[in-house]
Write an enzyme that holds these catalytic residues in place. Structure first.
Site, mmCIF file in Angstrom:
data_model
loop_
_atom_site.group_PDB
_atom_site.id
_atom_site.type_symbol
_atom_site.label_atom_id
_atom_site.label_comp_id
_atom_site.label_asym_id
_atom_site.label_seq_id
_atom_site.Cartn_x
_atom_site.Cartn_y
_atom_site.Cartn_z
ATOM 1 N N GLU A 292 38.139 3.264 47.162
ATOM 2 C CA GLU A 292 38.869 2.139 46.555
ATOM 3 C C GLU A 292 39.961 2.655 45.621
ATOM 4 O O GLU A 292 41.017 2.053 45.508
ATOM 5 C CB GLU A 292 37.915 1.221 45.779
ATOM 6 C CG GLU A 292 36.903 0.485 46.648
ATOM 7 C CD GLU A 292 37.551 -0.541 47.576
ATOM 8 O OE1 GLU A 292 38.540 -0.202 48.249
ATOM 9 O OE2 GLU A 292 37.030 -1.664 47.658
ATOM 10 N N THR B 287 46.594 -4.562 47.536
ATOM 11 C CA THR B 287 45.723 -4.800 46.384
ATOM 12 C C THR B 287 46.371 -4.277 45.105
ATOM 13 O O THR B 287 46.324 -4.920 44.055
ATOM 14 C CB THR B 287 44.349 -4.137 46.616
ATOM 15 O OG1 THR B 287 43.781 -4.737 47.781
ATOM 16 C CG2 THR B 287 43.405 -4.357 45.449
HETATM 17 N N1 HSE Z 1 38.319 -7.377 42.817
HETATM 18 C C1 HSE Z 1 39.372 -6.799 43.567
HETATM 19 C C2 HSE Z 1 40.663 -7.528 43.260
HETATM 20 C C3 HSE Z 1 39.046 -6.909 45.020
HETATM 21 O O1 HSE Z 1 40.648 -8.752 43.263
HETATM 22 O O2 HSE Z 1 41.676 -6.880 43.009
HETATM 23 C C4 HSE Z 1 40.083 -6.320 45.920
HETATM 24 O O3 HSE Z 1 39.654 -6.518 47.251
#
Ligand code: HSE
Length: 310
Positions: free
Chosen positions: A132, A184
């Site tokens: 991630e 993201t």
């Molecule tokens: N919690 C993270 C975000 C998840 O919302 O940025 C990304 O998939």
């Protein structure tokens, strides 16, 4: 299960992070879509990544989310071990349904089976979070944990890791993925770093309500807790038709829903399959009117997480 010739194959599920109000702390796995991955030992130490899909993702282990997760595992093992990982992604990168988490989590779960399950699930989450970091610049576990544990998970803390598995009543999930990409990292970059106390109070009321609603199988409480006053107002402007989809899905009977992870996918929860299909119809209708290409899924919560296949 160790396949023939000492290889392991897995299906790694998509996940819906945040669950509307629980930014970075809540998430659940779904049965569709999923990635397929195959791993085997190699004679030479190190990691070889082979892509068997159309996405042309990096194959250098440090730049690949699955590779970064495996490197973290190898570092802790401190033994001259080599893996060859073949990845066939069905979860489109940048779709908001945990594509990077599926790769990172699937890789370490499969590798761990080759190693006779030497590591715990919590260790695997820790390794996979390195993937991630490659994908979004930040370690977060709200996709990784449900991908590995299955079901709905609450990440009370990531340093140190504190993962709580939540029970939930049967829920149907409708997902629409408009064919635009939201990175993201960008969707995180636009968020405000400070929040008002009155908004924080509303948000933690909703998180508590959602967790209680899931544990008590109280659909009404689940529905009214699916509200996000912090993140959705900022991110939803990146998603065409968002307000219309939310409103019309609820009119069709959905309990509620919102942005899946960092978007652009939108998810809605329903009590039964027929409502989930009606919601899907509304989503199609809205995106057809807007002339936006999209994919939909009607699925359920995946209770097992990464699954071993032949
Ligand atoms: N919690 C993270 C975000 C998840 O919302 O940025 C990304 O998939």
């Amino acid at each position: 299960m160790m396949g023939s010739g000492g290889s392991v194959s897995v299906r790694s599920p998509a996940t819906v992070a945040n669950m509307v109000c629980g930014f970075d702390v809540l998430g659940f796995a779904v049965n569709d879509p999923y990635d397929e991955m195959h791993i085997r030992f190699t004679d030479e130490a190190g990691i070889i990544i082979i892509n068997e899909d159309e996405y042309n993702l990096p194959t250098e282990p440090e730049l690949n989310v699955a590779g970064a997760a495996l490197l973290a595992m190898l570092e802790e093992l401190n033994e001259p071990i080599g893996f060859e990982l073949r990845i066939c992604k069905h979860i489109k990168p940048g779709s908001g349904v945990g594509s990077s988490a599926a790769s990172a989590a699937g890789a370490v779960v499969a590798a761990n089976r080759l190693l006779n399950d030497r590591f715990t699930k919590e260790d695997l989450v820790r390794f996979a979070m390195n993937g991630e970091k490659v994908a979004s610049g930040v370690k977060h576990a709200d996709n990784i944990a449900p991908c590995i544990y299955g079901g709905v998970t609450l990440i009370r803390s990531i340093f140190p890791l504190d993962i709580i598995e939540l029970t939930a009543p049967p829920l149907y999930v409708t997902i629409v993925h408009p064919q635009i990409e939201v990175r993201t990292a960008d969707a995180r970059g636009i968020l405000k770093q400070q929040v008002l106390l009155k908004d924080a109070i509303r948000q933690w009321g909703n998180i508590g309500g959602l967790v209680a609603g899931l544990l008590k199988s109280d659909y009404e409480l689940i529905g009214r807790s699916l509200e996000d006053v912090l993140i959705e107002p900022v991110r939803s402007i990146l998603i065409p038709g968002f307000d219309m989809i939310k409103q019309q899905s609820k009119e069709a009977g959905a309990l509620g829903g919102g942005i899946s992870g960092s978007g652009p996918s939108i998810f809605m929860l329903s009590k039964d399959e027929s409502t989930a299909k009606l919601v899907e119809k509304e989503m199609h209708h809205i995106y057809e009117q807007l002339g936006l290409e999209h994919h939909t899924y009607v699925t359920t919560i995946n209770q097992t997480g990464v699954k071993f296949i032949k």
